[in-house]
Design a protein around this motif. Structure first.
Motif, mmCIF file in Angstrom:
data_model
loop_
_atom_site.group_PDB
_atom_site.id
_atom_site.type_symbol
_atom_site.label_atom_id
_atom_site.label_comp_id
_atom_site.label_asym_id
_atom_site.label_seq_id
_atom_site.Cartn_x
_atom_site.Cartn_y
_atom_site.Cartn_z
ATOM 1 N N MET A 1 0.847 -1.210 0.000
ATOM 2 C CA MET A 1 0.000 0.000 0.000
ATOM 3 C C MET A 1 0.875 1.250 0.000
ATOM 4 S SD MET A 1 -2.780 1.728 0.163
ATOM 5 C CE MET A 1 -3.941 0.378 0.155
ATOM 6 N N THR A 2 0.794 2.023 -1.074
ATOM 7 C CA THR A 2 1.531 3.288 -1.125
ATOM 8 C C THR A 2 0.548 4.445 -1.159
ATOM 9 O OG1 THR A 2 3.278 2.217 -2.396
ATOM 10 C CG2 THR A 2 3.267 4.631 -2.378
ATOM 11 N N THR A 3 0.683 5.306 -0.179
ATOM 12 C CA THR A 3 -0.130 6.518 -0.126
ATOM 13 C C THR A 3 0.780 7.711 -0.377
ATOM 14 O OG1 THR A 3 -1.740 5.571 1.397
ATOM 15 C CG2 THR A 3 -1.565 7.968 1.367
ATOM 16 N N ALA A 4 0.406 8.532 -1.352
ATOM 17 C CA ALA A 4 1.205 9.731 -1.641
ATOM 18 C C ALA A 4 0.654 10.932 -0.882
ATOM 19 C CB ALA A 4 1.188 10.014 -3.142
ATOM 20 N N PHE A 5 1.568 11.810 -0.489
ATOM 21 C CA PHE A 5 1.215 13.096 0.114
ATOM 22 C C PHE A 5 1.783 14.158 -0.820
ATOM 23 C CE2 PHE A 5 2.188 16.719 2.898
ATOM 24 C CZ PHE A 5 0.989 16.880 3.564
ATOM 25 N N ILE A 6 0.888 14.826 -1.542
ATOM 26 C CA ILE A 6 1.333 15.758 -2.586
ATOM 27 C C ILE A 6 1.067 17.190 -2.124
ATOM 28 C CG2 ILE A 6 1.133 16.395 -5.021
ATOM 29 C CD1 ILE A 6 0.096 13.610 -5.604
ATOM 30 N N THR A 7 2.108 18.007 -2.134
ATOM 31 C CA THR A 7 1.963 19.398 -1.715
ATOM 32 C C THR A 7 3.002 20.232 -2.475
ATOM 33 O OG1 THR A 7 1.685 20.833 0.223
ATOM 34 C CG2 THR A 7 3.492 19.216 0.313
ATOM 35 N N HIS A 8 3.140 21.505 -2.140
ATOM 36 C CA HIS A 8 4.150 22.356 -2.786
ATOM 37 C C HIS A 8 4.430 23.565 -1.902
ATOM 38 C CE1 HIS A 8 6.433 24.570 -5.730
ATOM 39 N NE2 HIS A 8 6.369 23.537 -6.541
ATOM 40 N N GLY A 9 5.705 23.919 -1.789
ATOM 41 C CA GLY A 9 6.081 25.071 -0.973
ATOM 42 C C GLY A 9 5.464 26.375 -1.440
ATOM 43 N N ASP A 10 5.182 26.473 -2.753
ATOM 44 C CA ASP A 10 4.650 27.739 -3.276
ATOM 45 C C ASP A 10 3.193 27.982 -2.886
ATOM 46 O OD1 ASP A 10 7.108 28.160 -4.332
ATOM 47 O OD2 ASP A 10 6.536 27.906 -6.441
ATOM 48 N N TYR A 11 2.523 26.961 -2.338
ATOM 49 C CA TYR A 11 1.171 27.210 -1.812
ATOM 50 C C TYR A 11 1.207 28.243 -0.681
ATOM 51 C CZ TYR A 11 -0.243 22.814 -4.111
ATOM 52 O OH TYR A 11 -0.496 21.818 -5.018
ATOM 53 N N LEU A 12 2.353 28.339 -0.024
ATOM 54 C CA LEU A 12 2.466 29.259 1.120
ATOM 55 C C LEU A 12 2.572 30.717 0.667
ATOM 56 C CD1 LEU A 12 4.984 27.226 3.338
ATOM 57 C CD2 LEU A 12 2.510 26.995 3.181
ATOM 58 N N LEU A 34 2.739 16.049 10.532
ATOM 59 C CA LEU A 34 2.944 14.791 9.809
ATOM 60 C C LEU A 34 4.420 14.392 9.797
ATOM 61 C CD1 LEU A 34 0.992 12.951 8.336
ATOM 62 C CD2 LEU A 34 1.478 14.240 6.247
ATOM 63 N N ALA A 35 5.282 15.373 9.549
ATOM 64 C CA ALA A 35 6.718 15.082 9.463
ATOM 65 C C ALA A 35 7.268 14.603 10.797
ATOM 66 C CB ALA A 35 7.471 16.324 8.991
ATOM 67 N N SER A 36 6.633 15.013 11.901
ATOM 68 C CA SER A 36 7.117 14.606 13.223
ATOM 69 C C SER A 36 6.539 13.270 13.655
ATOM 70 C CB SER A 36 6.741 15.674 14.255
ATOM 71 O OG SER A 36 5.339 15.680 14.468
ATOM 72 N N SER A 37 5.704 12.674 12.828
ATOM 73 C CA SER A 37 5.048 11.426 13.223
ATOM 74 C C SER A 37 5.633 10.242 12.455
ATOM 75 C CB SER A 37 3.543 11.507 12.955
ATOM 76 O OG SER A 37 3.287 11.364 11.568
ATOM 77 N N GLU A 38 5.390 9.063 12.986
ATOM 78 C CA GLU A 38 5.851 7.836 12.332
ATOM 79 C C GLU A 38 5.185 7.669 10.964
ATOM 80 O OE1 GLU A 38 5.113 3.881 11.029
ATOM 81 O OE2 GLU A 38 3.596 4.935 12.216
ATOM 82 N N LEU A 39 3.927 8.072 10.886
ATOM 83 C CA LEU A 39 3.179 7.970 9.628
ATOM 84 C C LEU A 39 3.873 8.735 8.494
ATOM 85 C CD1 LEU A 39 0.611 7.273 7.965
ATOM 86 C CD2 LEU A 39 -0.443 9.323 8.940
ATOM 87 N N GLY A 40 4.477 9.873 8.837
ATOM 88 C CA GLY A 40 5.132 10.694 7.818
ATOM 89 C C GLY A 40 6.168 9.915 7.022
ATOM 90 N N ASN A 41 6.852 8.976 7.678
ATOM 91 C CA ASN A 41 7.887 8.177 7.007
ATOM 92 C C ASN A 41 7.309 7.145 6.057
ATOM 93 O OD1 ASN A 41 9.977 9.428 8.407
ATOM 94 N ND2 ASN A 41 9.710 8.060 10.170
ATOM 95 N N ARG A 42 6.038 6.822 6.239
ATOM 96 C CA ARG A 42 5.430 5.770 5.412
ATOM 97 C C ARG A 42 4.768 6.336 4.160
ATOM 98 N NH1 ARG A 42 1.198 3.087 7.892
ATOM 99 N NH2 ARG A 42 1.174 4.190 9.875
ATOM 100 N N LEU A 43 4.714 7.664 4.058
ATOM 101 C CA LEU A 43 4.067 8.281 2.901
ATOM 102 C C LEU A 43 5.093 8.607 1.826
ATOM 103 C CD1 LEU A 43 1.809 10.812 4.846
ATOM 104 C CD2 LEU A 43 1.162 8.556 3.999
ATOM 105 N N LYS A 44 4.615 8.670 0.578
ATOM 106 C CA LYS A 44 5.471 9.090 -0.530
ATOM 107 C C LYS A 44 5.225 10.583 -0.723
ATOM 108 C CE LYS A 44 6.215 7.698 -5.365
ATOM 109 N NZ LYS A 44 7.239 6.654 -5.503
ATOM 110 N N TRP A 45 6.196 11.416 -0.321
ATOM 111 C CA TRP A 45 6.046 12.886 -0.399
ATOM 112 C C TRP A 45 6.418 13.344 -1.802
ATOM 113 C CZ3 TRP A 45 5.545 16.430 4.066
ATOM 114 C CH2 TRP A 45 5.260 15.747 5.262
ATOM 115 N N LEU A 46 5.528 14.078 -2.438
ATOM 116 C CA LEU A 46 5.765 14.533 -3.805
ATOM 117 C C LEU A 46 5.427 16.009 -3.936
ATOM 118 C CD1 LEU A 46 4.027 11.517 -5.590
ATOM 119 C CD2 LEU A 46 6.494 11.974 -5.566
#
Ligand SMILES: [Zn+2]
Length: 307
Positions: A1-12, A34-46
């Motif tokens: 199971m791969t879950t992606a987390f898609i975001t972008h710095g320019d949204y800020l 999210l980055a401070s949690s264990e779950l953060g390591n299991r996501l594919k950050w894009l």
């Protein structure tokens, strides 16, 4: 199971003035937690890519897109409506927000990932074909849906929207498109006061009075969404994931908590497994209490990642 987390710095870079609830800090709270949690390591950050102009022009009239581009100021703010402002970075962020959803759609359909959450802003579900409102410019989820339906083997999709506000923009887009089921739970009477009583077989509106509890929300979803999903048999599920029905939210008056968001995520994951080969693209809409938002998104992602 791969879950992606898609975001972008320019949204800020997109911001609508001091004290506006739809602020850049919303995404900062989500990603930091999210980055401070264990779950953060299991996501594919894009990182998101901009939406194609061709697809954008299929969903929104070119005159509307040009009007927004011309409205964008070189400094300060310009208002598309009293709640919805552009700064010099807004149209870039809006194209990246829509692009996250089309990118997620392609990756899910291509089998690269099982599902995805798009942590985007500006949000999208109030944007009608030619109207920017409710902090929204382009209807991000509608762009993902059109991308999915451009695949010849995808004939039916569903959009599930649990934001506290009704998805007037999404209904505007798909009211005459029977291949797209739109199910929305929302506080009523409440903003945006549009399309909430439309009668169409593919539009399932579930108004909830202020003060509605999590258990009443769950009963409503089971009563209204499940039969519609069984009948429609969607091949892909899109989620307009707003977290402003949380009891701590300063804009809404519903009483949901993280447990309710986990429950509805599990229901969506099960429905996707049943009908849609597990294919889910979830997109951030509202949610304005920073701590409740960060915790609720984390809970939603736990459900997606365990699906
Ligand atoms: Zn909302």
């Amino acid at each position: 199971m791969t879950t992606a987390f898609i975001t972008h710095g320019d949204y800020l870079l997109h911001e609508m003035g001091a004290d506006h609830p739809e602020c850049p800090e919303r995404l900062g709270a989500i990603t930091q937690y999210l980055a401070s949690s264990e779950l953060g390591n299991r996501l594919k950050w894009l990182a998101a890519q901009p939406v194609s102009e061709k697809l954008l022009e299929k969903v929104h009239p070119v005159e509307y897109i040009r009007w927004l581009d011309s409205l964008q100021p070189e400094k300060g703010l310009a208002y598309a409506d009293p709640d919805t402002a552009l700064n010099p970075h807004t149209m870039h962020a809006a194209r990246l927000a829509a692009g996250a959803v089309t990118m997620a759609t392609e990756m899910v359909l291509g089998g690269e990932i099982n599902n995805a959450f798009c942590a985007v802003r500006p949000p999208g579900h109030h944007a009608e074909r030619s109207i920017a409102m409710g902090f929204c410019f382009f209807n991000n989820i509608a762009l993902g849906v059109e991308q999915a339906l451009s695949h010849s083997d995808i004939e039916r999709v569903a959009i599930l929207d649990f934001d506290v506000h009704h998805c007037n923009g999404t209904v505007d887009m798909f009211q005459n498109r029977p291949e797209v089921l739109v199910c929305s739970t929302f506080q009523h009477p409440f903003f945006p006061h549009r399309y909430y009583d439309i009668q169409r077989p593919n539009i399932i509106n579930s108004p909830l009075p202020a003060g509605t509890t999590g258990s009443e929300f769950r009963r409503t979803v089971e009563r209204d969404w499940l039969p519609a999903l069984h009948y429609h048999q969607p091949q892909m599920i899109f989620v307009s994931a707003g977290f402003d029905a949380h009891k701590a939210d300063p804009l809404g008056q519903l009483l949901l908590d993280e447990g309710d968001y986990r429950w509805v995520t599990n229901l969506i994951v099960e429905a996707a497994a049943c009908f849609a080969g597990g294919r889910i693209v979830s997109v951030l809409e509202g949610g304005y209490d920073l701590e409740a938002l960060a915790h609720s998104v984390h809970t939603h992602l736990e459900g997606l990642a365990s699906g």
